[in-house]
Design a protein around this motif. Sequence first.
Motif, mmCIF file in Angstrom:
data_model
loop_
_atom_site.group_PDB
_atom_site.id
_atom_site.type_symbol
_atom_site.label_atom_id
_atom_site.label_comp_id
_atom_site.label_asym_id
_atom_site.label_seq_id
_atom_site.Cartn_x
_atom_site.Cartn_y
_atom_site.Cartn_z
ATOM 1 N N PHE A 191 33.634 6.034 30.811
ATOM 2 C CA PHE A 191 33.002 4.765 31.166
ATOM 3 C C PHE A 191 32.479 4.744 32.603
ATOM 4 C CE2 PHE A 191 33.633 0.427 32.914
ATOM 5 C CZ PHE A 191 32.621 -0.203 32.216
ATOM 6 N N VAL A 228 28.653 3.797 33.797
ATOM 7 C CA VAL A 228 28.391 2.469 34.356
ATOM 8 C C VAL A 228 27.797 2.579 35.760
ATOM 9 C CG1 VAL A 228 30.563 1.817 35.502
ATOM 10 C CG2 VAL A 228 29.275 0.108 34.252
ATOM 11 N N ILE A 284 29.667 -2.503 25.379
ATOM 12 C CA ILE A 284 30.817 -3.388 25.156
ATOM 13 C C ILE A 284 31.108 -4.186 26.413
ATOM 14 C CG2 ILE A 284 33.310 -3.435 24.764
ATOM 15 C CD1 ILE A 284 32.978 -1.005 22.985
ATOM 16 N N ALA A 285 31.122 -3.493 27.562
ATOM 17 C CA ALA A 285 31.409 -4.178 28.818
ATOM 18 C C ALA A 285 30.350 -5.247 29.104
ATOM 19 C CB ALA A 285 31.487 -3.175 29.963
ATOM 20 N N THR A 319 29.096 -7.339 27.063
ATOM 21 C CA THR A 319 29.204 -8.550 26.260
ATOM 22 C C THR A 319 29.876 -9.677 27.022
ATOM 23 O OG1 THR A 319 31.294 -7.768 25.362
ATOM 24 C CG2 THR A 319 29.324 -7.372 24.041
ATOM 25 N N LEU A 320 30.474 -9.333 28.155
ATOM 26 C CA LEU A 320 31.148 -10.346 28.950
ATOM 27 C C LEU A 320 30.116 -11.169 29.698
ATOM 28 C CD1 LEU A 320 34.015 -11.211 29.670
ATOM 29 C CD2 LEU A 320 33.823 -9.778 31.695
#
Lengths: 283, 287
Positions: free
Chosen positions: A218, A222, A236-237, A239-240
């Motif tokens: 990750f 990122v 996924i990260a 979606t916050l």
Amino acid sequence: MKKGRITGFSVFAWVVLILFSVWTVFPFFWGAITSFKSPGEQYTTTFLPLVQFRPSTYAWQVVLGQAEGERTRQGLRNSILISSLSSLLVLLLGSLAGYALTRFRFHRWKNKDIASWILSNRMFPPIAVAIPFFLIMRTLKLLDTLPAVIMAHTVYNLPLAIWLMMDFFRELPEEVEEAALIDGCSSFQAFFRIALPLSLPGIVAVYILCFIFSWNEFLFVVTLSYRKTMTMPVIIAGTLTVRGLDFWKVSALSLLAITPPVVLAALTSRFLIRGLTLGAIKE
Amino acid sequence: MRKEATKFGFLLPGLLYLMAMAVFPLIWSLTLSFHRWKAATAAPRVFVGIENFLNIFSRDPRFWNSLRFTVLYVAIVVSVELSLGLLLAYILNERIRFRNFFRVLFLLPMAAPPIAVAFMWRMLLNPDAGIVVKILNSMGLNMVRWLTDARLTPFVLMAVDIWEWTPFMFLGLLAAMQSFPVSLYDAAQVDGASRLQIFWFVTFPLLLPIMVTLVLLRAIDAFKLFELVFGITGGGPGTSTESLSYYTYTVGFQYFDLGYACALSWVFLVIVLIMANFLLKRLRKEV
């Protein structure tokens, strides 16, 4: 313990095993059912699909359909490309170096010193190289490109691959290669035509292991990509949001990201622990 | 005897790659750590000697806070994971049915992407709607604010780590136990030793070396804790769950204080390499 006899110990054993299984599986199970709940039901505590709630494909329609399908497909594509290509590069460099350290003797620095130094590269914290990586890739105008992430994942997996390949080549009898050398093969021919095919099972195992590690990685992704080369973990990260977390969406995306490495790990279960312990445990 | 040039032909591609992509970046980062370089401002990069390091050690409570949290985290998760792993390995080492099934089942948490694990748990622990919080509430713990009470949140993160990594200890120990000769246990059994005696006087001493290796491996890995913090707490509430990795990441990639972040990452690197040195001595191969 005799088979079929119920002892105090076997009752205790099964209670512990069942409790631990529930604890292990529950988050996966919850993620799986939540991805089939509609937004209106995402916060409910119902467990049983069909019985307690009507399964909805809403999450999957959003994640894979018109709304965000393009982004998800791009994420999957990036994840697959980065993991498979970086693992391939790792395998090429790693098997050559692993072979060198098992079949040749180095003098200035001894083989085991080189090997230990190589493995020490596996241990430093990724954040320590993430900042220089970012600056290097910015200088090379490679930020947000696949080569940047592939290069980072290659250096991340290479030490482990070399270390594990050494075991495989050591287990291989040297005589076959020696016979080929006497018959006029070059060392490279002996490696590519004999040693490599003979250690194929090990090579496949190392490839799968590197694939899993790269897929799950990750921090490098990122820091090195922001739009075009995001992999599934980074999506996924993403979606916050300020509004909070959409349970249905994060569940569906997590399921997509979790399935490939988990299936691969289950298929090569005995090898995973060998890789995770850096070869300290051989099953 | 094979030719000298050939052996370097095999070794050098991999070695050069590591030089270019690991050694060079680290050296660059070391030189940057002696500079003040706030990339978010227009201020140029200036050489400041060891100023960054002095600041880290003498006037950066956030660094000490993250170091303290990380050390506490590692100490607790590694001991709990070792104890639980030992218990499970001991149980599954008996002739229990479905052993291979359990072996594969327990491996799943480690194979999943850590950031997906973090977000799944973030969902489970959501203060308003998380199923785990609801279950705990129904057990009468409804006054407990799991993710907003700075005294509790570190332990919530540790629980997730224990969920994720207990299988590592368990599967490692089980593999080691299975490699012991059965005759050993038989002899002890014939001598009339009880189950606990066999474990304590036969199995445990044999396991000790591999336990030390597993603890070192896990400790080094846990020390780099990043994804769970990123995904579950974001370092909060306040800075109560800020790990060394996460703090360095914040300084580097949120504040773009690159010189200081490089200095932080070198302090971090030295700590990890001291631990790694013990591990490398144990893993060292005779080649």
